[in-house]
Design a protein around this motif. Structure first.
Motif, PDB file in Angstrom:
ATOM      1  N   GLU A  11       0.810  -1.168   0.057  1.00  0.00           N
ATOM      2  CA  GLU A  11       0.152   0.005  -0.078  1.00  0.00           C
ATOM      3  C   GLU A  11       0.944   1.348   0.117  1.00  0.00           C
ATOM      4  O   GLU A  11       0.336   2.311  -0.198  1.00  0.00           O
ATOM      5  CB  GLU A  11      -1.076  -0.123   1.283  1.00  0.00           C
ATOM      6  CG  GLU A  11      -0.420  -0.166   2.557  1.00  0.00           C
ATOM      7  CD  GLU A  11      -0.431  -1.618   3.139  1.00  0.00           C
ATOM      8  OE1 GLU A  11      -0.125  -1.820   4.190  1.00  0.00           O
ATOM      9  OE2 GLU A  11      -0.246  -2.543   2.018  1.00  0.00           O
ATOM     10  N   ASP A  12       1.973   1.107   0.393  1.00  0.00           N
ATOM     11  CA  ASP A  12       2.911   2.394   0.304  1.00  0.00           C
ATOM     12  C   ASP A  12       3.450   2.753  -1.073  1.00  0.00           C
ATOM     13  O   ASP A  12       3.870   3.745  -1.443  1.00  0.00           O
ATOM     14  CB  ASP A  12       4.227   2.032   0.996  1.00  0.00           C
ATOM     15  CG  ASP A  12       4.058   1.738   2.528  1.00  0.00           C
ATOM     16  OD1 ASP A  12       3.104   2.427   3.311  1.00  0.00           O
ATOM     17  OD2 ASP A  12       4.964   1.021   3.064  1.00  0.00           O
ATOM     18  N   PHE A  13       2.985   1.873  -2.193  1.00  0.00           N
ATOM     19  CA  PHE A  13       3.676   1.975  -3.458  1.00  0.00           C
ATOM     20  C   PHE A  13       2.636   2.014  -4.392  1.00  0.00           C
ATOM     21  O   PHE A  13       2.951   2.180  -5.840  1.00  0.00           O
ATOM     22  CB  PHE A  13       4.794   1.184  -3.975  1.00  0.00           C
ATOM     23  CG  PHE A  13       6.185   1.335  -3.024  1.00  0.00           C
ATOM     24  CD1 PHE A  13       7.146   2.075  -3.399  1.00  0.00           C
ATOM     25  CD2 PHE A  13       6.071   0.531  -1.998  1.00  0.00           C
ATOM     26  CE1 PHE A  13       8.292   2.077  -2.475  1.00  0.00           C
ATOM     27  CE2 PHE A  13       7.510   0.644  -0.996  1.00  0.00           C
ATOM     28  CZ  PHE A  13       8.267   1.434  -1.477  1.00  0.00           C
ATOM     29  N   GLY A  14       1.240   1.666  -4.081  1.00  0.00           N
ATOM     30  CA  GLY A  14       0.257   1.495  -4.931  1.00  0.00           C
ATOM     31  C   GLY A  14      -0.232   2.808  -5.463  1.00  0.00           C
ATOM     32  O   GLY A  14      -0.604   3.655  -4.563  1.00  0.00           O
ATOM     33  N   GLY A  15      -0.674   2.853  -6.705  1.00  0.00           N
ATOM     34  CA  GLY A  15      -1.221   4.144  -7.255  1.00  0.00           C
ATOM     35  C   GLY A  15      -0.988   4.149  -8.631  1.00  0.00           C
ATOM     36  O   GLY A  15      -0.539   3.494  -9.363  1.00  0.00           O
ATOM     37  N   THR A  16      -1.271   5.331  -9.294  1.00  0.00           N
ATOM     38  CA  THR A  16      -1.389   5.634 -10.689  1.00  0.00           C
ATOM     39  C   THR A  16      -0.560   6.774 -11.306  1.00  0.00           C
ATOM     40  O   THR A  16       0.007   6.742 -12.469  1.00  0.00           O
ATOM     41  CB  THR A  16      -2.651   6.171 -11.034  1.00  0.00           C
ATOM     42  OG1 THR A  16      -3.047   7.473 -10.397  1.00  0.00           O
ATOM     43  CG2 THR A  16      -4.015   5.226 -10.679  1.00  0.00           C
TER      44      THR A  16
END
Length: 268
Positions: free
Chosen positions: A116-121
């Motif tokens: 969750e520290d690195f997830g994203g767009t």
């Protein structure tokens, strides 16, 4: 998990994921002095049970546009059991990877943390769709089933209560997702390819067999792709099937409403 960026002149392409991941695997096993987290075997060389050891996942950021050729731009080394100091030290020391032709790829550690520290767009911030949290996921590397379709003695497909042929790619995907701790998908839709280097890349264009190691895919060794939708968002990474610890069967977040705040289908 640890996330590295690839640098250098000739990084491998996404279609070479399973080969590159094996090379990274061997390097980490050596740098960690044979840590079971990286070797997937205990000290007596007995294979570990479950999926707590390291998964090596590859990503191609530039490959989403017209500029690149579908090169691997990042790797993520993810282990549900976590990394102790020896494994963390090995991940810090992972700076160069050489193939059999002595062609080198440099790596830069971007950070250690949780998915969750690195997830994203936001690719400019090195965020990763493989590590996002989403209801909808789409194949990025081919899913390789490990079972075969079942038929009755009369040659009629043997189906489960939902009407799926037992052992078919879609049925095996659901089975393996459950074994990995994910809920049953609410919907599964086949997809014929992924996009890399500004073009459609069919699943047969990927290298789909490991050079070494145990396990094997279904007899035909074919690759498949799916869009899967869950009733509730699930946290990535999602990688199952033969070669799942070496980048195969990898999915990336598709409808990322829980990240951007607004429902958005990247392929719609």
């Amino acid at each position: 998990m640890a996330r590295h960026a690839l640098t250098g002149q000739s990084p491998p392409r996404l279609t070479e994921t399973i080969v590159f991941a094996e090379t990274v695997h061997r390097a980490l096993a050596e740098l960690s002095n044979g840590s079971p987290v990286f070797t997937s075997c205990d000290r007596s060389h007995k294979p570990l049970q479950g999926h707590g050891h390291a998964h090596i996942l590859c990503q191609s950021n530039r490959g989403q546009g017209q500029d690149g050729q579908g090169e691997i731009t990042h790797i993520t080394v993810y282990a549900p059991v976590g990394f102790r100091f020896p494994e963390q030290w090995a991940l810090h020391r992972l700076k160069e990877i050489y193939d059999e032709k002595e062609s080198g790829v440099q790596l830069a550690l971007l950070g250690l943390g949780r998915p969750e520290d690195f997830g994203g767009t936001d690719q400019e911030k090195n965020e990763c769709l493989l590590l996002a949290k989403s209801r909808s996921w789409i194949s990025r590397t081919p899913f390789l089933p490990t079972r075969h379709p079942k038929v009755t003695r009369a040659g009629v497909p043997n189906r489960d209560a939902r009407g799926l042929q037992i052992g078919s790619p879609e049925h095996d995907l659901g089975r393996l997702l459950r074994l990995a701790g994910f809920p049953d998908p609410a919907d599964v839709e086949p997809v014929p390819c992924t996009s890399s280097g500004g073009r459609d890349v069919p699943w047969h264009a990927f290298i789909r067999r490991r050079e070494k190691g145990q396990g094997k895919p279904a007899v035909d060794g074919a690759g498949y792709g799916f869009r899967i939708r869950f009733a509730e968002p699930v946290q990535g990474p999602v990688a199952v099937g033969y070669g799942g610890h070496f980048g195969m069967g990898g999915f990336e977040a598709d409808e990322i409403d829980n990240i951007a705040g607004i429902p958005h289908d990247r392929y719609g």
